[in-house]
Design an enzyme around this catalytic site. Structure first.
Site, short mmCIF file in Angstrom:
data_model
loop_
_atom_site.label_atom_id
_atom_site.label_comp_id
_atom_site.label_asym_id
_atom_site.label_seq_id
_atom_site.Cartn_x
_atom_site.Cartn_y
_atom_site.Cartn_z
CG HIS A 18 38.98 37.20 48.29
ND1 HIS A 18 39.10 38.34 49.04
CD2 HIS A 18 37.88 37.37 47.52
CE1 HIS A 18 38.11 39.18 48.74
NE2 HIS A 18 37.36 38.60 47.82
CE LYS A 42 32.57 46.88 44.74
NZ LYS A 42 33.07 45.54 45.11
NE ARG A 91 30.11 36.55 49.77
CZ ARG A 91 30.46 37.82 49.82
NH1 ARG A 91 31.41 38.19 50.66
NH2 ARG A 91 29.88 38.72 49.08
CB SER A 129 36.50 42.85 51.06
OG SER A 129 37.19 41.84 50.41
O1 PNS Z 1 35.06 41.90 43.80
P1 PNS Z 1 34.03 42.59 42.94
O2 PNS Z 1 34.11 44.09 43.14
O3 PNS Z 1 32.64 42.06 43.17
O4 PNS Z 1 34.43 42.27 41.40
C1 PNS Z 1 33.67 42.81 40.35
C2 PNS Z 1 34.33 42.53 38.99
C3 PNS Z 1 35.79 42.96 38.98
C4 PNS Z 1 34.26 41.07 38.64
C5 PNS Z 1 33.51 43.33 37.91
O5 PNS Z 1 33.30 44.63 38.37
C6 PNS Z 1 34.21 43.41 36.57
O6 PNS Z 1 34.44 42.42 35.92
N1 PNS Z 1 34.57 44.64 36.15
C7 PNS Z 1 35.30 44.88 34.89
C8 PNS Z 1 34.43 45.68 33.91
C9 PNS Z 1 33.47 44.75 33.16
O7 PNS Z 1 33.89 43.82 32.50
N2 PNS Z 1 32.18 45.04 33.29
C10 PNS Z 1 31.16 44.24 32.64
C11 PNS Z 1 30.78 43.00 33.41
S1 PNS Z 1 30.28 43.42 35.06
#
Ligand code: PNS
Length: 169
Positions: A18, A42, A91, A129
């Site tokens: 990150h 999560k 990745r 993570s």
């Molecule tokens: O580190 P992660 O858990 O892979 O991140 C996921 C993230 C935060 C990018 C995604 O869950 C997100 O954008 N959530 C906010 C809700 C949203 O906008 N959902 C629609 C698109 S996934």
């Protein structure tokens, strides 16, 4: 690029991968907002405040990097922050399907916002993570996988009786 980018994620915990992406985005954009998702389904090991504080500590020497937390739709948050770009790390092929879905959905919701994918440095390709948590909770060494403040924090948490079941959910 003379604009603002959002780097969203769970960051549970922040890893060297990150941090690498934050530093590289910092060279591409006027400002990078590292945004911790609040309303995730999560089960997280670290609270939002803990992740926020660790990210603040790890990026304190980068004046163009801001740490924040958000809830709701990412594109709505990006609009509020006047960001035109979303940064995501990719990745390996295993990330691709998930990232492709998110990027296409976000594009549909907000056609004016671009998702930019950055590849990690080769040495971080395997790093996640989830694996850091597993190694940490099973007693392995994780000093070279996470920034120092994160390593110290995790050690303290483990000392204070954090159990593997805290990860399940
Ligand atoms: O580190 P992660 O858990 O892979 O991140 C996921 C993230 C935060 C990018 C995604 O869950 C997100 O954008 N959530 C906010 C809700 C949203 O906008 N959902 C629609 C698109 S996934």
């Amino acid at each position: 690029m003379n604009s603002i980018a959002i780097y969203p994620g769970s960051f549970d915990p922040p890893t060297n991968g990150h941090l690498d992406l934050i530093l590289r985005s910092n060279q591409l954009f006027k400002k990078v907002v590292v945004a911790v998702l609040r309303n995730t389904s999560k089960k997280c090991l670290l609270s939002v405040d803990e992740r926020y504080n660790l990210l603040k500590e790890c990026t304190k020497n980068f004046p163009n990097v801001e740490v924040d937390a958000f809830e709701g739709l990412l594109v709505d948050y990006a609009r509020v922050r006047e960001a035109k770009h979303i940064i995501r790390g990719i990745r390996a092929l295993t990330d691709f399907e998930y990232e492709f879905q998110i990027a296409l959905l976000n594009k549909r919701l907000a056609p004016d916002i671009e998702t930019i994918f950055l590849m990690p440095k080769e040495e971080y390709v395997y790093l996640s993570s989830k694996l850091v948590k597993e190694v940490a909770l099973l007693g392995g060494s994780f000093d070279d996988l996470v920034p120092k403040p994160v390593a110290n924090f995790l050690k303290e948490k483990i000392k204070n009786n954090l159990r593997f079941s805290d990860l399940e959910g």
